[in-house]
Scaffold this motif. Sequence first.
Motif, PDB file in Angstrom:
ATOM      1  N   ASP A   1     -32.545  19.701  39.097  1.00  0.00           N
ATOM      2  CA  ASP A   1     -31.971  20.327  40.296  1.00  0.00           C
ATOM      3  C   ASP A   1     -31.907  19.273  41.399  1.00  0.00           C
ATOM      4  OD1 ASP A   1     -32.012  21.643  42.963  1.00  0.00           O
ATOM      5  OD2 ASP A   1     -32.126  23.511  41.818  1.00  0.00           O
ATOM      6  N   ARG A   2     -30.709  18.910  41.800  1.00  0.00           N
ATOM      7  CA  ARG A   2     -30.511  17.795  42.729  1.00  0.00           C
ATOM      8  C   ARG A   2     -31.237  18.002  44.057  1.00  0.00           C
ATOM      9  NH1 ARG A   2     -26.635  15.899  46.478  1.00  0.00           N
ATOM     10  NH2 ARG A   2     -26.088  13.702  46.194  1.00  0.00           N
TER      11      ARG A   2
ATOM     12  N   VAL B   1     -38.336  13.121  46.130  1.00  0.00           N
ATOM     13  CA  VAL B   1     -38.321  11.672  46.352  1.00  0.00           C
ATOM     14  C   VAL B   1     -38.445  11.322  47.834  1.00  0.00           C
ATOM     15  CG1 VAL B   1     -37.032  11.244  44.238  1.00  0.00           C
ATOM     16  CG2 VAL B   1     -35.788  11.469  46.407  1.00  0.00           C
ATOM     17  N   GLN B   2     -38.103  12.246  48.711  1.00  0.00           N
ATOM     18  CA  GLN B   2     -38.331  11.995  50.131  1.00  0.00           C
ATOM     19  C   GLN B   2     -39.819  11.964  50.445  1.00  0.00           C
ATOM     20  OE1 GLN B   2     -35.967  15.162  51.845  1.00  0.00           O
ATOM     21  NE2 GLN B   2     -34.253  13.805  52.273  1.00  0.00           N
TER      22      GLN B   2
ATOM     23  N   SER C   1     -28.653   8.026  38.356  1.00  0.00           N
ATOM     24  CA  SER C   1     -27.384   7.355  38.667  1.00  0.00           C
ATOM     25  C   SER C   1     -26.687   8.024  39.856  1.00  0.00           C
ATOM     26  CB  SER C   1     -26.456   7.375  37.444  1.00  0.00           C
ATOM     27  OG  SER C   1     -26.199   8.703  37.030  1.00  0.00           O
ATOM     28  N   ASP C   2     -27.419   8.888  40.566  1.00  0.00           N
ATOM     29  CA  ASP C   2     -26.876   9.592  41.732  1.00  0.00           C
ATOM     30  C   ASP C   2     -27.172   8.758  42.979  1.00  0.00           C
ATOM     31  OD1 ASP C   2     -27.042  11.379  44.151  1.00  0.00           O
ATOM     32  OD2 ASP C   2     -26.442  12.918  42.700  1.00  0.00           O
ATOM     33  N   TYR C   3     -26.133   8.326  43.671  1.00  0.00           N
ATOM     34  CA  TYR C   3     -26.286   7.406  44.794  1.00  0.00           C
ATOM     35  C   TYR C   3     -27.211   7.966  45.874  1.00  0.00           C
ATOM     36  CZ  TYR C   3     -24.994   4.169  48.548  1.00  0.00           C
ATOM     37  OH  TYR C   3     -25.040   3.231  49.558  1.00  0.00           O
ATOM     38  N   GLU C   4     -26.972   9.200  46.313  1.00  0.00           N
ATOM     39  CA  GLU C   4     -27.760   9.766  47.407  1.00  0.00           C
ATOM     40  C   GLU C   4     -29.219   9.944  47.012  1.00  0.00           C
ATOM     41  OE1 GLU C   4     -27.991  13.690  50.335  1.00  0.00           O
ATOM     42  OE2 GLU C   4     -26.355  13.525  48.900  1.00  0.00           O
ATOM     43  N   VAL C   5     -29.449  10.416  45.810  1.00  0.00           N
ATOM     44  CA  VAL C   5     -30.822  10.596  45.330  1.00  0.00           C
ATOM     45  C   VAL C   5     -31.541   9.252  45.312  1.00  0.00           C
ATOM     46  CG1 VAL C   5     -32.248  11.247  43.347  1.00  0.00           C
ATOM     47  CG2 VAL C   5     -30.310  12.673  43.991  1.00  0.00           C
ATOM     48  N   MET C   6     -30.877   8.238  44.772  1.00  0.00           N
ATOM     49  CA  MET C   6     -31.497   6.921  44.683  1.00  0.00           C
ATOM     50  C   MET C   6     -31.772   6.329  46.064  1.00  0.00           C
ATOM     51  SD  MET C   6     -32.826   4.553  42.985  1.00  0.00           S
ATOM     52  CE  MET C   6     -32.502   5.310  41.407  1.00  0.00           C
ATOM     53  N   LEU C   7     -30.836   6.503  46.994  1.00  0.00           N
ATOM     54  CA  LEU C   7     -31.026   5.969  48.337  1.00  0.00           C
ATOM     55  C   LEU C   7     -32.253   6.602  49.002  1.00  0.00           C
ATOM     56  CD1 LEU C   7     -29.839   4.012  50.406  1.00  0.00           C
ATOM     57  CD2 LEU C   7     -28.433   5.889  51.284  1.00  0.00           C
ATOM     58  N   GLU C   8     -32.412   7.922  48.853  1.00  0.00           N
ATOM     59  CA  GLU C   8     -33.582   8.598  49.420  1.00  0.00           C
ATOM     60  C   GLU C   8     -34.864   8.089  48.762  1.00  0.00           C
ATOM     61  OE1 GLU C   8     -33.776  10.517  51.954  1.00  0.00           O
ATOM     62  OE2 GLU C   8     -31.660  10.953  52.313  1.00  0.00           O
ATOM     63  N   ALA C   9     -34.803   7.872  47.455  1.00  0.00           N
ATOM     64  CA  ALA C   9     -35.999   7.421  46.734  1.00  0.00           C
ATOM     65  C   ALA C   9     -36.445   6.037  47.183  1.00  0.00           C
ATOM     66  CB  ALA C   9     -35.734   7.432  45.233  1.00  0.00           C
TER      67      ALA C   9
ATOM     68  N   ALA D   1     -27.215  -2.808  41.024  1.00  0.00           N
ATOM     69  CA  ALA D   1     -26.248  -3.840  41.436  1.00  0.00           C
ATOM     70  C   ALA D   1     -25.536  -3.442  42.722  1.00  0.00           C
ATOM     71  CB  ALA D   1     -25.228  -4.070  40.327  1.00  0.00           C
ATOM     72  N   ASP D   2     -25.940  -2.321  43.335  1.00  0.00           N
ATOM     73  CA  ASP D   2     -25.323  -1.859  44.581  1.00  0.00           C
ATOM     74  C   ASP D   2     -26.070  -2.492  45.756  1.00  0.00           C
ATOM     75  OD1 ASP D   2     -25.277   0.086  47.010  1.00  0.00           O
ATOM     76  OD2 ASP D   2     -23.573   0.743  45.775  1.00  0.00           O
ATOM     77  N   ARG D   3     -25.351  -3.241  46.578  1.00  0.00           N
ATOM     78  CA  ARG D   3     -25.996  -4.029  47.636  1.00  0.00           C
ATOM     79  C   ARG D   3     -26.723  -3.152  48.652  1.00  0.00           C
ATOM     80  NH1 ARG D   3     -24.992  -7.245  52.395  1.00  0.00           N
ATOM     81  NH2 ARG D   3     -25.672  -9.403  52.080  1.00  0.00           N
ATOM     82  N   ASP D   4     -26.125  -2.033  49.065  1.00  0.00           N
ATOM     83  CA  ASP D   4     -26.757  -1.177  50.063  1.00  0.00           C
ATOM     84  C   ASP D   4     -28.038  -0.541  49.522  1.00  0.00           C
ATOM     85  OD1 ASP D   4     -24.824  -1.745  51.935  1.00  0.00           O
ATOM     86  OD2 ASP D   4     -23.573  -0.017  51.426  1.00  0.00           O
ATOM     87  N   ILE D   5     -28.005  -0.109  48.268  1.00  0.00           N
ATOM     88  CA  ILE D   5     -29.192   0.475  47.646  1.00  0.00           C
ATOM     89  C   ILE D   5     -30.310  -0.568  47.576  1.00  0.00           C
ATOM     90  CG2 ILE D   5     -30.161   1.317  45.466  1.00  0.00           C
ATOM     91  CD1 ILE D   5     -28.606   3.515  46.637  1.00  0.00           C
ATOM     92  N   VAL D   6     -29.958  -1.756  47.138  1.00  0.00           N
ATOM     93  CA  VAL D   6     -30.964  -2.810  46.981  1.00  0.00           C
ATOM     94  C   VAL D   6     -31.517  -3.240  48.339  1.00  0.00           C
ATOM     95  CG1 VAL D   6     -31.372  -5.171  46.182  1.00  0.00           C
ATOM     96  CG2 VAL D   6     -30.085  -3.578  44.756  1.00  0.00           C
ATOM     97  N   LEU D   7     -30.654  -3.352  49.349  1.00  0.00           N
ATOM     98  CA  LEU D   7     -31.142  -3.702  50.685  1.00  0.00           C
ATOM     99  C   LEU D   7     -32.136  -2.647  51.196  1.00  0.00           C
ATOM    100  CD1 LEU D   7     -27.978  -5.115  52.504  1.00  0.00           C
ATOM    101  CD2 LEU D   7     -30.159  -6.300  52.178  1.00  0.00           C
TER     102      LEU D   7
END
Length: 347
Positions: free
Chosen positions: A145-146, A153-154, A169-177, A194-200
Amino acid sequence: MLVSGDSNFFVSFSGVVLPPGSMRLAEEPLRPRMTALMPPTFRADRERVLEAVRQDGSALGWADAKLRADPGVVREAVRKHGGALQFAAPELCTDRDIVLEAVRQDGSALRFAGENLRADREVVIEAVRKHGMALQFAAVELRGDRDIVIQAVQQEGWALGCAAIELCSDYEVMLEAVRQNGRALGCADPALRADRDIVLAAVRQNGRALGCADAALRADFEVVLEAARQSVAALEYASEDLRSDRSDPALTPASVRANPFAVGGSAAVVCSVSELTATDCGIAFRASVGLGGRELKGTLPWGTSLGHLGAQLRIEEGKGYIYMVLPGGVAPVRPVDMNKRLADFIS
């Protein structure tokens, strides 16, 4: 949670093998503070047991079986310590009100809830809000459940390792994590590593998350710089070229400390240089700092670099890194340009 044959490693539900100490596991079951000398009459005395569990919820473990099936006694125990739910009679572990009390005090108490309540969306949400890793005890369908996973993860980024694999592989979920725990990048789908914003976002929270990034980003000067600013130990994950003399400036602990320029996306003060003028004494500059436009001026010797001017403005500002915009410029000076000659930008 699944544990590999070697108990030093945790295997997440998404199949990611995580190293020792990389995540906080759910608490071990409570061991009640009981004594073999406790008279049976005390264990069956409701008022004495109530007094005990109000001070220490785990005291429920030495109570008489009849009192461990008493909703009023169990409710008092789990209010003090949610994990005391493990000592309750089985029928009370399926009591929705009691389980809600328990997980609101300690989310990991979800592990002791009845199967029906581990599949109850509201109960699971309350649990993961308190302790993100409680996600591992939720029913399989709720681990996919997203909205629940985002809340988990928050609270604890590593909870992503307990989520359904498609959410890795969900961008928003990964960014919050990764904003909560940069090392959660290790759970990400290769495309997101390999996504620069996620890695930063990940390395700003934990520089050593650089080790989980795609090789191309471990060769990106600004990404590595951000990682090293958070933890100089992250430099071991940088590409060989960035750590060698072939890079200008080379990424060494000293150069990381000396670089005054913020990487795009960082919170930093803007310093606008309005004048650069050649004089007999050197290069005169005039700049304004921040929203208030506080004016600064001075003269730097010939041979000065952009980094030297940035360092001077950074000292005057007194904190953090800066965005420095040169006369006629639009974009701030990039950190990789710190060694360029200031004289080349005299108008």
